[in-house]
Design a protein around this motif. Structure first.
Motif, mmCIF file in Angstrom:
data_model
loop_
_atom_site.group_PDB
_atom_site.id
_atom_site.type_symbol
_atom_site.label_atom_id
_atom_site.label_comp_id
_atom_site.label_asym_id
_atom_site.label_seq_id
_atom_site.Cartn_x
_atom_site.Cartn_y
_atom_site.Cartn_z
ATOM 1 N N ASP A 158 1.068 -0.959 -0.357
ATOM 2 C CA ASP A 158 0.180 0.055 -0.117
ATOM 3 C C ASP A 158 1.067 1.202 -0.401
ATOM 4 O O ASP A 158 1.764 1.156 1.105
ATOM 5 C CB ASP A 158 -1.065 -0.145 1.492
ATOM 6 C CG ASP A 158 -1.761 1.013 1.193
ATOM 7 O OD1 ASP A 158 -1.185 3.100 1.058
ATOM 8 O OD2 ASP A 158 -2.661 0.888 1.878
ATOM 9 N N ARG A 159 0.652 1.973 -0.748
ATOM 10 C CA ARG A 159 1.843 3.144 -0.905
ATOM 11 C C ARG A 159 1.172 4.312 -0.231
ATOM 12 O O ARG A 159 2.330 4.526 0.381
ATOM 13 C CB ARG A 159 1.236 4.313 -2.318
ATOM 14 C CG ARG A 159 2.098 3.664 -4.188
ATOM 15 C CD ARG A 159 1.837 4.221 -5.311
ATOM 16 N NE ARG A 159 0.666 4.660 -5.108
ATOM 17 C CZ ARG A 159 0.144 3.927 -5.966
ATOM 18 N NH1 ARG A 159 0.428 2.850 -7.055
ATOM 19 N NH2 ARG A 159 -0.950 4.259 -6.852
ATOM 20 N N ALA A 160 0.461 4.246 -0.172
ATOM 21 C CA ALA A 160 0.667 4.889 1.509
ATOM 22 C C ALA A 160 0.512 5.070 2.737
ATOM 23 O O ALA A 160 1.160 5.776 3.222
ATOM 24 C CB ALA A 160 -1.357 5.336 1.920
ATOM 25 N N ARG A 161 0.276 3.399 3.258
ATOM 26 C CA ARG A 161 0.873 3.343 4.143
ATOM 27 C C ARG A 161 2.606 2.823 4.220
ATOM 28 O O ARG A 161 3.589 3.280 5.588
ATOM 29 C CB ARG A 161 0.930 1.855 4.649
ATOM 30 C CG ARG A 161 -1.147 1.857 4.816
ATOM 31 C CD ARG A 161 -0.979 -0.156 5.618
ATOM 32 N NE ARG A 161 -0.423 -0.153 6.944
ATOM 33 C CZ ARG A 161 -0.489 -1.685 6.738
ATOM 34 N NH1 ARG A 161 -1.173 -2.437 6.543
ATOM 35 N NH2 ARG A 161 0.210 -1.636 8.274
ATOM 36 N N ALA A 162 3.232 2.333 3.260
ATOM 37 C CA ALA A 162 4.712 2.913 3.025
ATOM 38 C C ALA A 162 5.201 3.803 3.122
ATOM 39 O O ALA A 162 6.204 4.442 3.751
ATOM 40 C CB ALA A 162 4.786 2.385 1.370
ATOM 41 N N ALA A 163 4.443 5.020 2.310
ATOM 42 C CA ALA A 163 4.816 6.356 2.477
ATOM 43 C C ALA A 163 4.927 6.797 3.804
ATOM 44 O O ALA A 163 6.393 7.723 4.732
ATOM 45 C CB ALA A 163 4.059 7.289 1.806
ATOM 46 N N ALA A 164 4.121 6.327 4.677
ATOM 47 C CA ALA A 164 3.989 6.669 6.115
ATOM 48 C C ALA A 164 4.822 6.122 6.757
ATOM 49 O O ALA A 164 5.313 6.443 8.355
ATOM 50 C CB ALA A 164 2.373 6.732 6.519
ATOM 51 N N ALA A 165 5.627 5.082 6.843
ATOM 52 C CA ALA A 165 6.362 4.557 7.141
ATOM 53 C C ALA A 165 7.876 4.651 7.082
ATOM 54 O O ALA A 165 8.883 4.324 7.145
ATOM 55 C CB ALA A 165 6.208 2.986 7.472
ATOM 56 N N GLY A 166 8.008 5.818 5.772
ATOM 57 C CA GLY A 166 9.091 6.348 5.557
ATOM 58 C C GLY A 166 9.676 5.066 4.547
ATOM 59 O O GLY A 166 10.401 5.425 4.585
ATOM 60 N N LEU A 167 8.655 4.809 3.626
ATOM 61 C CA LEU A 167 9.703 3.322 3.366
ATOM 62 C C LEU A 167 8.649 3.904 1.383
ATOM 63 O O LEU A 167 7.733 3.737 1.159
ATOM 64 C CB LEU A 167 8.944 1.811 3.095
ATOM 65 C CG LEU A 167 9.250 1.771 4.523
ATOM 66 C CD1 LEU A 167 8.953 0.186 4.808
ATOM 67 C CD2 LEU A 167 10.909 1.078 5.126
ATOM 68 N N ARG A 168 9.210 5.124 0.655
ATOM 69 C CA ARG A 168 8.887 5.328 -0.166
ATOM 70 C C ARG A 168 9.741 4.500 -2.335
ATOM 71 O O ARG A 168 8.431 5.159 -2.593
ATOM 72 C CB ARG A 168 9.552 7.420 -0.385
ATOM 73 C CG ARG A 168 8.656 7.856 1.030
ATOM 74 C CD ARG A 168 9.052 9.558 0.553
ATOM 75 N NE ARG A 168 8.833 10.162 1.855
ATOM 76 C CZ ARG A 168 7.173 10.877 1.952
ATOM 77 N NH1 ARG A 168 6.448 9.851 1.122
ATOM 78 N NH2 ARG A 168 7.142 10.660 2.659
ATOM 79 N N GLN A 169 10.480 3.940 -1.594
ATOM 80 C CA GLN A 169 11.560 3.562 -2.223
ATOM 81 C C GLN A 169 11.576 1.701 -2.689
ATOM 82 O O GLN A 169 11.751 1.259 -1.492
ATOM 83 C CB GLN A 169 13.052 4.027 -2.429
ATOM 84 C CG GLN A 169 12.824 5.490 -3.420
ATOM 85 C CD GLN A 169 12.446 6.229 -4.676
ATOM 86 O OE1 GLN A 169 12.068 5.422 -5.361
ATOM 87 N NE2 GLN A 169 11.623 6.832 -4.702
ATOM 88 N N PRO A 170 11.011 1.515 -3.473
ATOM 89 C CA PRO A 170 10.967 0.374 -3.693
ATOM 90 C C PRO A 170 12.376 -0.399 -3.518
ATOM 91 O O PRO A 170 13.139 0.087 -3.987
ATOM 92 C CB PRO A 170 10.278 -0.338 -5.096
ATOM 93 C CG PRO A 170 9.442 0.301 -5.599
ATOM 94 C CD PRO A 170 10.357 1.379 -4.413
ATOM 95 N N PRO A 171 12.410 -1.990 -2.647
ATOM 96 C CA PRO A 171 13.515 -1.998 -2.998
ATOM 97 C C PRO A 171 13.975 -2.807 -4.198
ATOM 98 O O PRO A 171 13.488 -3.362 -5.247
ATOM 99 C CB PRO A 171 13.830 -3.640 -1.674
ATOM 100 C CG PRO A 171 11.737 -2.880 -1.351
ATOM 101 C CD PRO A 171 11.241 -2.579 -2.153
#
Length: 447
Positions: A158-171
């Motif tokens: 989920d892009r929104a949850r990833a951004a909220a966790a500071g994880l903006r770039q895919p591995p």
């Protein structure tokens, strides 16, 4: 996802009732004019979508198409073949089932089907096999058509949850994926959406993990050798794939949380992506999961995204992709059956499928620009690039695939038993006739 051969007494009674209820045609019966019977595993929404495709076929040809959907399609089909009452066309979710039917001369070859063989765009959908009867003299012929393809080497989030966790770039590497999982865990979250329950064939989501890791850690040659039964389960490559999966899951907060995956279905686990109060952050699941993500009340079409399985270690495996196919095979060589086989592979059928599914149907043929949004278009684009390798457990003989699925369940609960499980798999594989193994190699998507 795999089907199963072998029919218990209870299952056989059910199968007989099903066959009688839908009136599949016996070889000795008079053939109705303009009628074709179809057996497949699609039920529910998937059946509704497929019936829309069959309705277009009926409109274009005037041939009546009668469809029966059953989740355990392998049992129903095997019983129909044994009673000499097979459907005209069957949709198979497992390639090894097709090999078995080819060996038994139970399916008809398609080399002469007009509108299919002479359609250049259908070439990448054709499945070519030779009967494996202990002789190398059998010619390779077209026996099936891949009509739906699922991309498996992907992780959803989920892009929104990833951004909220500071994880903006895919591995971009496996190490970055491991770091991402640990970051989620250290922040009090659940890294993995883990659900291995899927009766009657629980465990297949675990096999997808191990196959994908083997492919991206050890490469194409090792993967192909393993699917042919030539690379032992206890080999360093296969053992490392299991251990890598176990190490990745070690980022899960507790053993109890991992074991909970034994009792959750893949759909239930994937729903956790959108649970803001807890849930999970990454779902390793095939492209068919998009249908679940977008069902109400989630309707997460504008939030869900994916990244491909990254290379593991120094191997250059970024262009390799694991896929699975739903394939159509012809069991009775009739005019209506030939026309349906050609139609199912056609662009006309693919267009109906995409529209009826809301853009959530993928094939080897569909152009990326025909999909309604960026994410589904990217799935379609990936099916047209790189090197595609068939789902390993779909290629394995049924007894070995079943044991593989069960072993993933045991390993999730008791990882210390790995060597014992691999030894048991090697022992079982050694009892299977060489004629039951397939030899389908990875191939460029553009072929």
């Amino acid at each position: 996802m795999t089907g199963r051969s072998g029919v218990s007494r209870v299952a056989l009674a059910l199968v007989v009732a099903l066959l009688a209820g839908v009136g599949l045609i016996g070889c000795g019966a008079a053939e109705p004019v303009g009628r074709v019977t179809v057996l497949g595993s699609w039920t529910g929404d998937e059946e509704t979508t497929f019936r829309a495709v069959l309705a277009r076929f009926e409109d274009e040809t005037g041939i009546r198409a009668e469809y029966q959907g059953h989740r355990d399609v392998s049992q129903v089909l095997q019983a129909g073949i044994e009673r000499q009452r097979p459907p005209d066309v069957a949709i198979l979710p497992r390639l090894n089932d097709l090999q078995r039917y080819v060996n038994e001369d139970a399916v008809r070859q398609l080399d002469g089907v007009a509108g299919l063989i002479d359609d250049p765009a259908a070439g990448r959908q054709l499945i070519r096999l030779a009967a494996r009867t202990g002789s190398d003299d059998a010619p390779t012929r077209v026996y099936a058509v891949a009509i739906a393809t699922h991309l498996k080497s992907v992780f959803w989030y989920d892009r929104a949850r990833a951004a909220a966790a500071g994880l903006r770039q895919p591995p971009r590497t496996w190490d970055e994926l491991v770091d991402r999982a640990r970051t989620v865990r250290d922040g009090g979250g659940m890294p993995w959406c883990l659900g291995l329950s899927s009766p009657p064939v629980s465990g297949w989501p675990g096999t997808d993990w191990i196959e994908d890791i083997l492919l991206h850690r050890s490469g194409q040659r090792a993967y192909e050798s393993w699917t042919r039964g030539e690379l032992a389960w206890s080999s360093p490559q296969v053992r490392d794939a299991w251990r890598t999966w176990g190490q990745l899951l070690s980022a899960t907060p507790s053993p109890e949380a991992r074991r909970a995956g034994l009792f959750s279905t893949w759909a239930e686990a994937g729903a956790g992506l959108f649970d803001a109060r807890g849930g999970c952050h990454l779902d390793h699941q095939a492209s068919f999961a998009v249908r679940e993500y977008r069902k109400p009340p989630r309707s997460a079409g504008d939030r869900v995204d994916f990244f491909p399985t990254p290379p593991i270690g120094s191997a250059d495996t970024g262009g390799l992709q694991e896929v699975s196919d739903d394939i159509a095979a012809m069991l009775r060589d009739t005019g209506p059956a030939r026309k349906l086989m050609a139609f199912l592979a056609s662009e006309s059928a693919q267009q109906v499928w995409r529209r009826a599914s809301g853009g959530l149907f993928f094939s080897r043929r569909g152009p990326a620009d025909s999909y309604p949004d960026q994410v589904t278009g990217r799935v379609a684009a990936r099916l047209g690039t790189g090197t595609l390798c068939w789902d390993g457990s779909d290629l394995l003989p049924a007894p070995v695939a079943t044991a593989f699925e069960r072993a993933t369940l045991v390993y999730l609960h008791q990882p210390e038993r790995l060597d014992e499980l691999l030894k048991e798999l090697d022992g079982l594989a050694g009892t299977v006739s060489r004629t039951d193994w397939m030899d389908l190699r990875c191939h460029p998507a553009a072929e």
